[in-house]
Design an enzyme around this catalytic site. Structure first.
Site, short mmCIF file in Angstrom:
data_model
loop_
_atom_site.label_atom_id
_atom_site.label_comp_id
_atom_site.label_asym_id
_atom_site.label_seq_id
_atom_site.Cartn_x
_atom_site.Cartn_y
_atom_site.Cartn_z
N SER B 154 0.84 -1.20 0.00
CA SER B 154 0.00 0.00 0.00
C SER B 154 0.88 1.26 0.00
O SER B 154 1.77 1.40 -0.84
CB SER B 154 -0.93 -0.05 1.22
OG SER B 154 -1.89 0.94 1.17
N ARG B 224 -11.30 5.96 10.87
CA ARG B 224 -10.87 4.57 10.86
C ARG B 224 -11.94 3.66 10.26
O ARG B 224 -11.64 2.74 9.51
CB ARG B 224 -10.55 4.13 12.30
CG ARG B 224 -10.18 2.68 12.45
CD ARG B 224 -8.98 2.32 11.60
NE ARG B 224 -8.53 0.96 11.86
CZ ARG B 224 -7.70 0.30 11.08
NH1 ARG B 224 -7.21 0.88 10.01
NH2 ARG B 224 -7.34 -0.92 11.37
N ASP B 319 -8.87 -6.47 -4.36
CA ASP B 319 -8.48 -5.16 -3.83
C ASP B 319 -9.08 -4.09 -4.73
O ASP B 319 -8.61 -3.86 -5.84
CB ASP B 319 -6.94 -5.07 -3.81
CG ASP B 319 -6.44 -3.77 -3.20
OD1 ASP B 319 -7.26 -2.87 -2.94
OD2 ASP B 319 -5.22 -3.66 -3.00
N HIS B 352 -7.99 -5.08 -0.05
CA HIS B 352 -6.69 -4.45 0.10
C HIS B 352 -5.90 -5.08 1.25
O HIS B 352 -4.68 -5.24 1.18
CB HIS B 352 -6.89 -2.95 0.36
CG HIS B 352 -5.65 -2.13 0.32
ND1 HIS B 352 -4.78 -2.15 -0.75
CD2 HIS B 352 -5.12 -1.27 1.22
CE1 HIS B 352 -3.77 -1.32 -0.50
NE2 HIS B 352 -3.95 -0.79 0.68
N ASP B 353 -6.61 -5.47 2.31
CA ASP B 353 -5.95 -6.07 3.47
C ASP B 353 -5.27 -7.40 3.17
O ASP B 353 -4.52 -7.91 4.00
CB ASP B 353 -6.97 -6.30 4.59
CG ASP B 353 -6.96 -5.16 5.61
OD1 ASP B 353 -6.12 -4.25 5.46
OD2 ASP B 353 -7.78 -5.19 6.54
#
Lengths: 203, 375
Positions: B154, B224, B319, B352-353
């Site tokens: 990232s 968050r 992602d 994405h994680d």
């Protein structure tokens, strides 16, 4: 022509040695459907080539990285737009043309990317194949090792078919080598050859 | 007990720099401190160092655990350690907290020597280029002229990419995971929502909340939450939480009902406790500003012309924040420049994680790539 040693990794792929003999040293190569990267590795070590392999399969991709060759995970069928025209000396498609859906597009793409293209394929016109068809069965052989129900091959063709294709699609055949069991076949190649290796360019 | 294959107990180290750092914004940091951790040992010819760059929410605590906080496992511990894909028996691995951070490096909560008070709103906006420069100074301080590799996911991958451009002779390989050559408009929009959540929190006090003895908790929590949603795929969230209710029935009020709400609130609370709002603002800005092609008229090919490193670029199919198409933009520019490059598109469902997950296809690839780096 200097002698080319046969490394263990190339055993069983007689077309690889035929290809390697044509590749000039320090040239740029794109290998479509490069498998575990053994051809590229061989060309890199023996011919000093640079370039990339394209492979869709995760396991083979990993093998390429282990072999220390550049590999890009890509589907040949979805086009090769990452690459710029004329960016390679050779674009190689070994024993894959019979398994692609868009035959014309892939040949066109190859000719766009490379000065020369090298294509290898199993010859459907090989006499053993013909005998099997005459006997009422789809052929199964060393170079066509699949049963009809599990084959990835969707476009089977003969040496004569390929040469007619080149003629009608402005592909110039520069050199060919027809083989059977690793030996070159000169007499009645479309009957006696099981594997065909061609070097071509745009006409 | 640290998990098996872990680097074990680690402790942060600190280096102070008194040589001013000219920032891309035009501002200058006269002196600063960098917090970092190292794992493994530097070999005799100092050729085995690997820099691991952190992304938005992480820090220099990349692997191992702290003696006084054994639950605090490094954020990439599943990848880095003895016998792991980035093998600390072979490589000397460095994690650095970036400038502007809130985990020990000089940042908005540090004391501004000019005023004797915490920087707060006055702390300059920092960029990926500034971070790379500071990381390079730390490397020099540690006697490392050239990294065997710089790796990140990232925003961390953006730093690895920037390394290959800014300091081409100081990096052997760039491992660029779940990256993009610049943020998309949608990405910037998400970041702006997060920033708005923070800056409109009454406890933000224009960034000078330290002196008021409060933190903009509400803003940080919402920032968050929105970030977290974008790091996961729709499928991953559906699989994890579905439409499951905590108590099985609708309550027709606004308490926590769906499991996903509970999860988001928990993540938000955890984050608001440990993260600095001013740091969050600055890191999202660094993301927005990152665009190495900009200095070359938007031509990424030209931007990467100076690069010499070998590249491994990895993306993940699900992602949608930094999609595979964005990684392919990078690959295309690498190919244009005839650089050594490999690209993998991992079929993973976590969004994405996924870059933080332990997927054998992904980890075996990283292992194989590092295995080919000669020392």
């Amino acid at each position: 022509m200097s002698s080319v040693d046969t490394p263990a990794s190339l055993a069983g792929r007689s077309d690889f040695l035929a290809i390697a003999r044509w590749i000039r040293t320090n040239s740029r190569v794109l290998d479509l459907g490069c498998g575990d990267g053994s051809l590229l590795r061989y060309l890199k070590e023996e011919r000093g080539v640079t370039g990339y392999g394209i492979e869709i399969d995760d396991t083979k991709l990993l093998a390429c990285v282990k072999n220390g060759v550049n590999v890009l995970q890509n589907d040949l069928e979805s086009g090769l737009s990452e690459f710029e025209s004329g960016s390679f000396d050779y674009v190689i498609l070994s024993q894959t043309l019979q398994a692609v859906r868009h035959t014309e597009r892939i040949i066109r793409d190859m000719l766009r990317l490379g000065r020369e293209v090298i294509v290898t394929f199993p010859n459907f016109g090989y006499w053993r194949h013909r005998l099997q068809v005459l006997g009422g069965h789809m052929p199964v052989s060393g170079d066509l090792p699949y049963e009809w129900y599990d084959t990835p091959n969707i476009h089977l063709f003969t040496i004569r078919d390929f040469e007619a294709f080149c003629e009608s699609h402005q592909v110039r055949i520069l050199e060919r080598r027809i083989m059977d069991g690793g030996r070159t076949v000169n007499f009645l190649p479309n009957l006696r050859g099981s594997l065909a290796v061609y070097r071509c360019s745009s006409a | 007990m640290p998990p098996e294959g872990s680097v074990g107990t680690v402790s942060p180290k600190f280096e102070r720099f008194d040589e001013p750092l000219a920032l891309k914004s035009g501002a200058r940091l006269d002196a600063y401190q960098l917090a970092y951790e190292t794992y493994g040992s530097l070999n005799a010819d100092r050729s085995n160092a690997v820099l691991v760059c952190h992304a938005l929410n992480a820090s220099h605590h990349v692997a191992g655990v702290y003696a006084d906080d054994p639950e605090n496992i490094g954020w990439w511990d599943n990848l880095i350690g003895p016998g792991k894909p980035l093998d600390t028996n072979r490589f000397f691995v460095i994690g650095v907290n970036n400038i502007g951070g809130c985990h020990g490096s000089t940042g908005p909560a540090s004391i501004n020597p000019a005023t004797g008070r915490q920087w707060g709103a006055d702390f300059p906006v920092v960029t990926v280029e500034d971070w790379v420069e500071a990381q390079a100074r730390l490397a020099t301080r540690l006697g490392i002229q050239r990294f065997a590799a710089v790796m990140g996911g990232s925003l961390g991958a953006m730093q690895a990419l920037q390394w290959s451009i800014s300091l081409p002779d100081r990096i052997g390989h760039a491992i660029v995971i779940a990256a993009a050559p610049k943020l998309s408009t949608q990405n910037i929009a998400f970041n702006e929502v997060a920033r708005q959540a923070i800056t409109t929190d009454p406890d933000f006090h224009g960034g000078n909340f330290y002196s008021h003895g409060v933190v903009p908790r509400r803003g940080l929590r919402i920032a968050r939450m929105i970030g977290h949603i974008t790091y996961l795929s729709d499928d991953a969230m559906a699989e994890k939480f579905g439409r499951e209710l905590r108590e099985g029935v609708f309550k027709f009020n606004f308490d926590v009902e769906f499991q996903v709400e509970s999860y988001l609130r928990y993540q938000a609370d955890k984050f608001a406790e440990r993260f600095d709002a001013n740091t969050y603002l600055r890191i999202t800005k660094a993301l927005d500003y990152f665009d190495p092609a900009a200095a070359f008229g938007g031509d990424l090919n030209a931007a990467l012309k100076r690069a010499q490193a070998g590249f491994l670029v990895v993306s993940f199919t699900s992602d949608w924040r930094f999609s595979p198409a964005r990684s392919r933009e990078i690959v295309k520019a690498l190919l244009h420049n005839r650089l050594q490059a490999s690209y993998a598109e991992i079929d993973a469902s976590q969004g994405h994680d996924a870059f933080l997950m332990e997927d054998p296809r992904y980890h075996n690839l990283i292992r194989a790539y590092f295995g080919r780096i000669p020392l």
